[in-house]
Design an enzyme around this catalytic site. Structure first.
Site, mmCIF file in Angstrom:
data_model
loop_
_atom_site.group_PDB
_atom_site.id
_atom_site.type_symbol
_atom_site.label_atom_id
_atom_site.label_comp_id
_atom_site.label_asym_id
_atom_site.label_seq_id
_atom_site.Cartn_x
_atom_site.Cartn_y
_atom_site.Cartn_z
ATOM 1 N N TYR A 1 19.860 -27.178 -9.745
ATOM 2 C CA TYR A 1 19.383 -27.081 -11.117
ATOM 3 C C TYR A 1 19.359 -25.644 -11.649
ATOM 4 O O TYR A 1 18.812 -25.394 -12.705
ATOM 5 C CB TYR A 1 18.035 -27.792 -11.239
ATOM 6 C CG TYR A 1 18.250 -29.281 -11.091
ATOM 7 C CD1 TYR A 1 18.543 -30.074 -12.186
ATOM 8 C CD2 TYR A 1 18.274 -29.879 -9.833
ATOM 9 C CE1 TYR A 1 18.818 -31.426 -12.053
ATOM 10 C CE2 TYR A 1 18.558 -31.223 -9.681
ATOM 11 C CZ TYR A 1 18.831 -31.991 -10.798
ATOM 12 O OH TYR A 1 19.132 -33.321 -10.667
ATOM 13 N N TYR B 1 10.373 -11.422 -17.948
ATOM 14 C CA TYR B 1 9.227 -11.065 -18.787
ATOM 15 C C TYR B 1 9.378 -9.677 -19.399
ATOM 16 O O TYR B 1 8.818 -9.379 -20.446
ATOM 17 C CB TYR B 1 7.936 -11.130 -17.969
ATOM 18 C CG TYR B 1 7.568 -12.536 -17.541
ATOM 19 C CD1 TYR B 1 7.376 -13.544 -18.472
ATOM 20 C CD2 TYR B 1 7.418 -12.854 -16.189
ATOM 21 C CE1 TYR B 1 7.051 -14.829 -18.083
ATOM 22 C CE2 TYR B 1 7.088 -14.131 -15.785
ATOM 23 C CZ TYR B 1 6.911 -15.119 -16.741
ATOM 24 O OH TYR B 1 6.583 -16.393 -16.353
ATOM 25 N N HIS C 1 3.445 -19.265 -8.266
ATOM 26 C CA HIS C 1 4.595 -20.179 -8.236
ATOM 27 C C HIS C 1 4.619 -21.044 -6.977
ATOM 28 O O HIS C 1 5.428 -20.838 -6.064
ATOM 29 C CB HIS C 1 5.900 -19.398 -8.379
ATOM 30 C CG HIS C 1 6.137 -18.843 -9.743
ATOM 31 N ND1 HIS C 1 7.373 -18.466 -10.198
ATOM 32 C CD2 HIS C 1 5.276 -18.598 -10.756
ATOM 33 C CE1 HIS C 1 7.275 -18.007 -11.434
ATOM 34 N NE2 HIS C 1 5.999 -18.073 -11.799
ATOM 35 N N GLN D 1 -2.807 -17.930 -8.880
ATOM 36 C CA GLN D 1 -2.407 -19.297 -9.205
ATOM 37 C C GLN D 1 -2.612 -20.263 -8.048
ATOM 38 O O GLN D 1 -2.348 -21.459 -8.192
ATOM 39 C CB GLN D 1 -0.933 -19.320 -9.626
ATOM 40 C CG GLN D 1 -0.619 -18.542 -10.886
ATOM 41 C CD GLN D 1 0.870 -18.517 -11.199
ATOM 42 O OE1 GLN D 1 1.678 -19.205 -10.567
ATOM 43 N NE2 GLN D 1 1.239 -17.732 -12.190
ATOM 44 N N GLU E 1 12.291 -26.202 -18.804
ATOM 45 C CA GLU E 1 13.296 -27.264 -18.737
ATOM 46 C C GLU E 1 12.695 -28.633 -18.453
ATOM 47 O O GLU E 1 11.684 -28.750 -17.767
ATOM 48 C CB GLU E 1 14.293 -26.971 -17.604
ATOM 49 C CG GLU E 1 15.099 -25.716 -17.756
ATOM 50 C CD GLU E 1 16.023 -25.465 -16.571
ATOM 51 O OE1 GLU E 1 16.809 -24.509 -16.637
ATOM 52 O OE2 GLU E 1 15.963 -26.248 -15.573
#
Length: 372
Positions: free
Chosen positions: A252, A263, A150, A85, A242
């Site tokens: 949060y 997962y 991430h 990623q 979210e």
């Protein structure tokens, strides 16, 4: 380069608790180009008919001209790391770009065993074919970590010309999202030179950069000038994506409170809400994997003022959401004929909606109302 037109039907529906009917729009969609490789972000240039800057995750900065032609802009980023990623993420122009030609890019830097999210500032030449100069790495999120997942990487300017940058939890380091000693799973606020602000909520923690914490992997953030607030979305695990209203110093929740599970199906936390945790104003279960967000302002879709446009990777849709009684509600869902994963969304000055698809032969799409 390819330029073509086709029609896309909108799948419209009404959510429970929404009294007004959802839209039944049909869009005309122009394929501006299909010559992009995993595009990640879009930025319209301010000059008339100057086109767009597009980042590709593999590391290229692209200029897409008004005629749809695609040209790479040389950009040498310090320690660029591309795997999984990781790679080149967001691009955003400085508030005074017309005068300074400054722009900012977020990207992953380092190596597979020691990498993080970085921020660089550079200058763009005045005229095409564009070149860059004065490329400088100005922020390195701490600590370095292993893996290639991430990173966050989305950016938004605040009215005081400070910059918000989203930072992911590194996937294998999710507990660190609650640790104020580092930048994992945080949103940070920076001065234009990459230094920390002087009025942050945690001036003695993590060098004073942290704006909010308890985030998993946020890839959407906008400042809403009309409502004077910040909207942010983030990927949940399996469920629990979210939308949040960001406020300085707030927690949060990730990973101590979440609407999602791991997962594997294992429980991440038994709590969806907790005291001291700011709950989301919308959550998606099952996950659609929200990848970008734009606030609509324009005349082409005049009834959509102040609505959020959210692209999804797994969901392969563009959703339009409206703030109803303090909660974001899905008003319509736009499904494209080729079923592409959608990576980025921006609203152009003329009110057209621009999308980038997440593919090796990625497309840049321009949406206008049918018949315009």
């Amino acid at each position: 380069m390819m330029k073509s037109f086709f029609l896309v039907l909108v799948i419209a529906f009404t959510n429970v608790g929404i009294s007004q009917a959802a839209d039944n729009e049909t869009f005309q969609v122009e394929v501006v180009t299909d010559s992009l490789s995993f595009p990640w972000s879009l930025q319209e240039l301010p000059e008339q008919r100057a086109g767009w800057l597009v980042t590709e995750r593999g590391g290229r900065l692209i200029h897409v001209a008004d005629d749809g032609s695609v040209n790479a802009i040389p950009l040498q980023l310090p320690e660029l790391f591309v795997a999984g990623q990781s790679g080149l993420f967001d691009v955003i122009l400085a508030p005074d770009f017309v005068q300074t030609r400054e722009f900012y890019v977020s990207y992953s830097c380092g190596s597979i065993n020691a990498n993080t999210t970085c921020l660089a500032r550079a200058k763009l030449s005045l005229n095409p074919p564009y070149t860059t100069s004065e490329v400088q790495q100005i922020f390195v999120a701490q600590p370095l970590r292993k893996g290639a997942a991430h990173y966050g990487g989305r950016m938004a300017w605040l009215p005081d010309d400070t910059l918000l940058l989203t930072l992911g939890d590194g996937f294998d380091y999710r507990e660190q999202a609650q640790n104020l000693a580092n930048h994992l799973g945080k949103v940070v606020r920076l001065q234009r030179d990459g230094s920390a602000v002087s009025d942050g909520p945690f001036p003695t923690k993590a060098d004073g950069f942290i704006f909010s914490y308890g985030h998993r992997n946020s890839q959407g953030i906008v400042y809403d000038a009309q409502r004077k607030t910040i909207w942010q979305h983030e990927h949940g695990p399996k469920g629990g994506d979210e939308i949040n209203q960001l406020q300085a110093g707030k927690n949060y929740g990730w990973p101590i409170a979440s609407y999602g599970v791991d997962y594997t199906g294992a429980m991440v936390t038994p709590y969806q809400e907790l005291p001291g945790v700011t709950p989301p104003l919308h959550q998606w279960t099952p996950s659609l994997a929200p990848s970008d967000m734009a606030l609509y302002a324009g005349q082409l879709f005049a009834d959509w003022q102040g609505d959020l446009l959210v692209t999804h990777l797994a969901g392969k849709t563009l959703q339009r959401l409206r703030l109803v009684d303090g909660q974001w509600q899905v008003m319509s869902e736009h499904a494209f004929a080729n079923g592409s994963r959608l990576r980025a969304v921006e609203v152009a000055r003329d009110g057209a909606i621009w999308l980038a698809t997440d593919a090796e032969n990625g497309q840049l799409l321009k949406l206008t109302p049918k018949g315009r």
